[in-house]
Design a protein around this motif. Structure first.
Motif, PDB file in Angstrom:
ATOM      1  N   THR A   1     -66.882 119.285  48.368  1.00 21.64           N
ATOM      2  CA  THR A   1     -66.386 120.532  47.769  1.00 21.64           C
ATOM      3  C   THR A   1     -65.141 121.116  48.433  1.00 21.64           C
ATOM      4  N   VAL A   2     -64.764 120.619  49.587  1.00 20.72           N
ATOM      5  CA  VAL A   2     -63.606 121.174  50.298  1.00 20.72           C
ATOM      6  C   VAL A   2     -62.489 120.141  50.363  1.00 20.72           C
TER       7      VAL A   2
ATOM      8  N   VAL B   1     -62.002 115.677  45.360  1.00 21.85           N
ATOM      9  CA  VAL B   1     -61.193 115.589  44.152  1.00 21.85           C
ATOM     10  C   VAL B   1     -61.943 114.854  43.048  1.00 21.85           C
ATOM     11  N   VAL B   2     -62.646 113.787  43.416  1.00 21.44           N
ATOM     12  CA  VAL B   2     -63.478 113.082  42.435  1.00 21.44           C
ATOM     13  C   VAL B   2     -64.485 114.058  41.835  1.00 21.44           C
ATOM     14  N   ASN B   3     -65.080 114.870  42.683  1.00 18.73           N
ATOM     15  CA  ASN B   3     -66.047 115.852  42.241  1.00 18.73           C
ATOM     16  C   ASN B   3     -65.418 116.855  41.270  1.00 18.73           C
ATOM     17  N   ALA B   4     -64.255 117.355  41.642  1.00 19.08           N
ATOM     18  CA  ALA B   4     -63.574 118.361  40.819  1.00 19.08           C
ATOM     19  C   ALA B   4     -63.142 117.810  39.466  1.00 19.08           C
TER      20      ALA B   4
ATOM     21  N   LEU C   1     -71.475 115.137  39.152  1.00 20.75           N
ATOM     22  CA  LEU C   1     -71.533 114.215  40.293  1.00 20.75           C
ATOM     23  C   LEU C   1     -72.803 114.514  41.064  1.00 20.75           C
ATOM     24  N   ASP C   2     -73.499 113.465  41.473  1.00 22.82           N
ATOM     25  CA  ASP C   2     -74.647 113.667  42.355  1.00 22.82           C
ATOM     26  C   ASP C   2     -74.589 112.672  43.497  1.00 22.82           C
TER      27      ASP C   2
ATOM     28  N   GLY D   1     -67.223 120.122  40.186  1.00 26.81           N
ATOM     29  CA  GLY D   1     -66.876 120.494  41.550  1.00 26.81           C
ATOM     30  C   GLY D   1     -67.701 121.602  42.152  1.00 26.81           C
ATOM     31  N   HIS D   2     -68.556 122.230  41.366  1.00 31.48           N
ATOM     32  CA  HIS D   2     -69.351 123.351  41.846  1.00 31.48           C
ATOM     33  C   HIS D   2     -70.789 122.924  42.127  1.00 31.48           C
TER      34      HIS D   2
END
Length: 207
Positions: free
Chosen positions: A75-76, A101-104, A109-110, A127-128
């Motif tokens: 997340t950061v 970035v992949v997450n965002a 995503l898990d 991303g959250h």
């Protein structure tokens, strides 16, 4: 706001770069001597799963953030680094931005971390964080499993992965990382196949 700054583009090239951002973290574990097998799966819905048998991303609470290290990694931005003295190094791939970035850039995503006899799980949406990191079971293994679905609102050109393109890069990684076995499996209907590259084959060619 400008995803192309981090992955090059939101075209087909950028889509495939998401995979390498996650795989490169597993490669770090192999280079450090803690992982020997990485598996990449194209799921039936064109999401991606990456599995390694490394130490598992740290799950301890970080002093600066008050949150688990694994959550910070996802997340950061630019959170990659070593957590603790001999901690988990997160390379972040080609552009140095890593898993966050992949997450965002994913609708979902898990991550599952097998560590210290427990399976730790956390899920994210665009991303959250959906919920706090939780223990969902026991395990006798170590390693990290990341599953993500690229966001079609960002990757408007395509969210369909090219097996041959991914496989070519897998071959390059196998060649560059001696002693590491890497496999890629396509689970999409009508396209099912698996390619595995044990480094023993490359070792023989190098000799």
């Amino acid at each position: 706001m400008r995803p192309g700054m981090y992955i090059g583009s939101t075209s087909k090239e950028g889509l495939h770069h998401l995979v390498w951002e996650i795989v490169d973290n597993s490669i770090d574990e192999a280079l450090a001597g803690f992982a020997s097998h990485i598996q990449v799966f194209i799921e039936p819905d064109d999401s991606i799963t990456v599995v390694d048998d490394g130490r598992g991303i740290p799950v301890d609470i970080q002093e600066k953030t008050g949150r688990p290290a694994v959550e910070t990694v996802f997340t950061v931005l630019h959170a990659g680094g070593k957590f603790g003295g001999g901690g988990y190094k997160v390379s972040g791939g080609l552009h140095g931005v890593g898993s966050s970035v992949v997450n965002a850039l994913s609708t979902q995503l898990d991550v599952r971390v097998h560590k210290n006899g427990k399976i730790h799980y956390q899920e994210y949406r665009r991303g959250h964080v959906v919920a706090d990191l939780e223990v969902i079971g026991d395990t006798d293994k170590t390693g990290t499993t990341v599953h993500f679905t690229p966001d079609p609102e960002i990757f408007t050109e395509t969210t369909t992965f090219d097996f041959d393109k991914l496989n070519k890069r897998i071959q390059e990684l196998a060649f560059l990382n001696r002693g590491l076995q890497i496999s890629i499996t396509d689970k999409r209907e009508g396209l099912e196949q698996t390619k595995t590259l044990p480094l023993r084959r490359w070792d023989c060619e190098l000799r």
